[in-house]
Design an enzyme around this catalytic site. Structure first.
Site, mmCIF file in Angstrom:
data_model
loop_
_atom_site.group_PDB
_atom_site.id
_atom_site.type_symbol
_atom_site.label_atom_id
_atom_site.label_comp_id
_atom_site.label_asym_id
_atom_site.label_seq_id
_atom_site.Cartn_x
_atom_site.Cartn_y
_atom_site.Cartn_z
ATOM 1 N N HIS B 191 0.833 -1.208 0.000
ATOM 2 C CA HIS B 191 0.000 0.000 0.000
ATOM 3 C C HIS B 191 0.864 1.253 0.000
ATOM 4 O O HIS B 191 2.100 1.176 -0.015
ATOM 5 C CB HIS B 191 -0.953 -0.019 1.204
ATOM 6 C CG HIS B 191 -0.274 -0.043 2.545
ATOM 7 N ND1 HIS B 191 0.320 1.072 3.089
ATOM 8 C CD2 HIS B 191 -0.101 -1.044 3.446
ATOM 9 C CE1 HIS B 191 0.821 0.752 4.290
ATOM 10 N NE2 HIS B 191 0.587 -0.528 4.520
ATOM 11 N N CYS B 207 3.662 -4.824 6.521
ATOM 12 C CA CYS B 207 3.189 -4.473 5.181
ATOM 13 C C CYS B 207 4.337 -3.878 4.364
ATOM 14 O O CYS B 207 5.381 -3.529 4.896
ATOM 15 C CB CYS B 207 2.045 -3.462 5.268
ATOM 16 S SG CYS B 207 0.512 -4.188 5.865
#
Lengths: 237, 231
Positions: B191, B207
């Site tokens: 992301h 992440c």
């Protein structure tokens, strides 16, 4: 630092390498003689590893490289400065040094990538309040931070020398320099070990495969040395 | 009157007191030296020392029928080939914090990213732990979302020293993930980020964060089902 970041060309090279390995295994090292059983065995072992999604390492003791792979895809390559078998012997005598049978798959039983970790924990937790975080979100999200960039928690730098226990009773040493061979260093080491034994410390050494590489390469390999990581060690010319 | 004076007594010069001890000290020192050397030798006798010798591996297999070997090699080649990625795939180097996007082996893009710190967070209430590692190995892009909203897990509050809220609505954060998200399983996402100066560093909770342009490039060219290799 002797590492290669695999560009497109290198990726194709890696693909070619696998093909060549298999072809070599099939044709027996480029000659029309019988195929090399060691090479065939190495490819078969890698086929076993590629069945799982995990990252595995391929230590090529002839080319002196470590390949980081997953699903037979070469992700990265590290160069080795040296590979040696390390055993512990009495200073004044010598025994026969055991050698590993290759090719083989070794599994890390206790890896530094698991144990060398920093733990943080707040002392106590206060009740959640949305006001603690930021102002109420605007109707249109603004993709810029409203405050200063947070100071990230410092991440400890991995060491350049560490050891892992393997499931075959051996250890794997990653070092930036191979053990000293000069007489005074070995004598001092023997005295230190004798002193430990005199004080009742049970010292049980396992034979080890020492992989010497540049410090930066040792650091980047550290997090892959986790419990369960498979290492294919091959010695095919 | 004269008298002869007696001859002066011969002055006997005695050695100074300190020099008498020199031989004694020498003997003591020599004895100590011998003792130390002896002790050292005994210690060395009982101690063990690392001996490094060049690797001379033993063959693990004895060979066999050449035809059978060729069949085995062909089978192994087939097995390896079936696992090799085709089409678009992503490779993430979590040490150097670099993401590379490939299509059929051709490098399309290299991007600076941020990955997990590897730090362990412990909940002071019950000792529950989270390891902020970026996972290693092969994963798949399970779904892609434009304008993603982050449902903050417990650790996001505990790390800030707060108790997780009881109202689920207070967990939603529409800003932190950027414009696009590629979900690669188990809550791990590729992301965007608000803090672009931290790209290239290990600062995340597992992440993979990308800058805006790189994220859009990867998002538009990576179909669902693409493989992601993290090492």
């Amino acid at each position: 630092m002797r590492t290669w970041n695999l560009s497109t060309a290198a990726h194709r090279l890696a693909a070619a390498f696998i093909s060549i390995s298999v072809a070599t295994a099939t044709r027996g090292g480029g000659t029309e003689s019988a195929p090399q059983p060691q090479a065939v065995a190495a490819v078969e072992l890698e086929a076993q590893l590629a069945k799982t999604p995990a990252v595995y390492l391929v230590v090529d003791t002839v080319r002196r490289v470590i390949d980081i792979r997953a699903r037979a895809l070469n992700l990265d390559r590290l160069a080795l400065k040296g590979i040696e078998v390390v055993v512990y012997q009495p200073f004044f005598s010598s025994r026969q040094v055991p050698m590993p049978e290759l090719p083989a798959i070794w599994t890390i039983e206790n890896g530094p990538g698991d144990t060398d970790r920093e733990t943080i924990a707040p002392k106590e937790l206060r009740p959640y309040s949305s006001g603690d975080e930021e102002e109420e979100a605007p109707a249109t999200p603004v993709p810029t931070p409203v405050g200063p960039t947070p100071t990230p928690t410092p991440v400890p730098e991995p060491p350049v020398r560490y050891r892992a226990h393997l499931d075959n009773g051996w250890d794997l040493w990653v070092v930036d320099a191979l053990p000293a061979r000069d007489w005074p260093s070995r004598f001092a080491e023997a005295v230190r070990d004798g002193w430990r034994r005199l004080h009742g410390e049970e010292v049980r050494f396992r034979p080890a495969l020492a992989l010497a590489m540049e410090g930066e390469d040792a650091r980047r390999l550290h997090h892959l040395m986790r419990t369960g990581t498979k290492i294919l060690v091959v010695a095919t010319p | 009157m004269s008298a002869e004076l007696p001859p002066p007594a011969e002055v006997v010069q005695e050695p100074p007191r300190s020099s008498r001890w020199v031989p004694v000290l020498l003997v003591v020192l020599l004895t100590l030296l011998l003792l130390a050397a002896g002790t050292t030798l005994v210690l060395a006798r009982f101690g063990e020392v690392a001996v490094a010798v060049p690797l001379r591996p033993l063959p693990a297999t004895d060979g066999g029928d050449p035809v059978a070997l060729e069949q085995r090699a062909a089978a192994a080649r087939h097995a390896l080939e079936q696992w090799r990625p085709r089409g678009v795939y992503i490779v993430v180097d979590t040490y150097r914090n670099r993401l590379r996007l490939y299509r059929n082996g051709e490098l399309l893009r290299t991007a600076s990213c941020s990955t997990g710190t590897g730090i362990v967070l412990r909940d002071p209430r019950n000792g529950r732990q989270w390891v902020f590692d970026t996972p290693l190995g092969e994963r798949l892009v399970e779904r892609k979302v434009k304008n993603p909203v982050w449902a903050k897990p417990d650790w996001a509050f505990i790390e800030e020293g707060m108790l997780p809220p009881t109202d689920p609505n207070e967990r939603f954060d529409p800003n932190s993930l950027g414009d696009y998200a590629l979900y690669i399983g188990d809550g791990y996402i590729i992301h965007g980020t608000l803090f672009k100066t931290l790209l290239g560093r290990r600062v995340t909770h597992g992440c993979i964060r990308l800058g805006d342009e790189d994220l859009e490039f990867v998002y538009r060219r990576t179909p669902i089902g693409s493989r992601v290799y993290l090492y």
